[in-house]
Design a protein around this motif. Structure first.
Motif: not given
Length: 75
Positions: A17-19, A23-24, A48-49, A55-56
């Protein structure tokens, strides 16, 4: 249509799962600009790029939160 940006994928049989940074920022009640500054200063959780997107991973966010945990001392 939902604007929720949490994604789910399969990685090694587990759900990933990523935010995104919005969202973060909402999760931590801080500005997106603060997250952008942290990335440029190599602070904060790993990210992540992916193309032009940030994305986290949820597991990295939770590990970062745990590392920031402070105990209060009893008097």
């Amino acid at each position: 249509m939902s604007t929720h940006h949490t994604s789910r994928g399969r990685q090694n049989g587990a759900t990933a799962r990523h935010l995104n940074q919005h969202d973060l920022a909402a999760r931590w009640r801080m500005s997106v600009r603060t997250l952008e500054r942290w990335r440029s200063q190599r602070q904060g959780p790993p990210f992540l790029r992916l193309g032009g997107r940030i994305a986290y991973r949820l597991e990295d966010i939770e590990a970062f939160e745990q590392a920031q945990r402070q105990e209060t001392s009893a008097a």
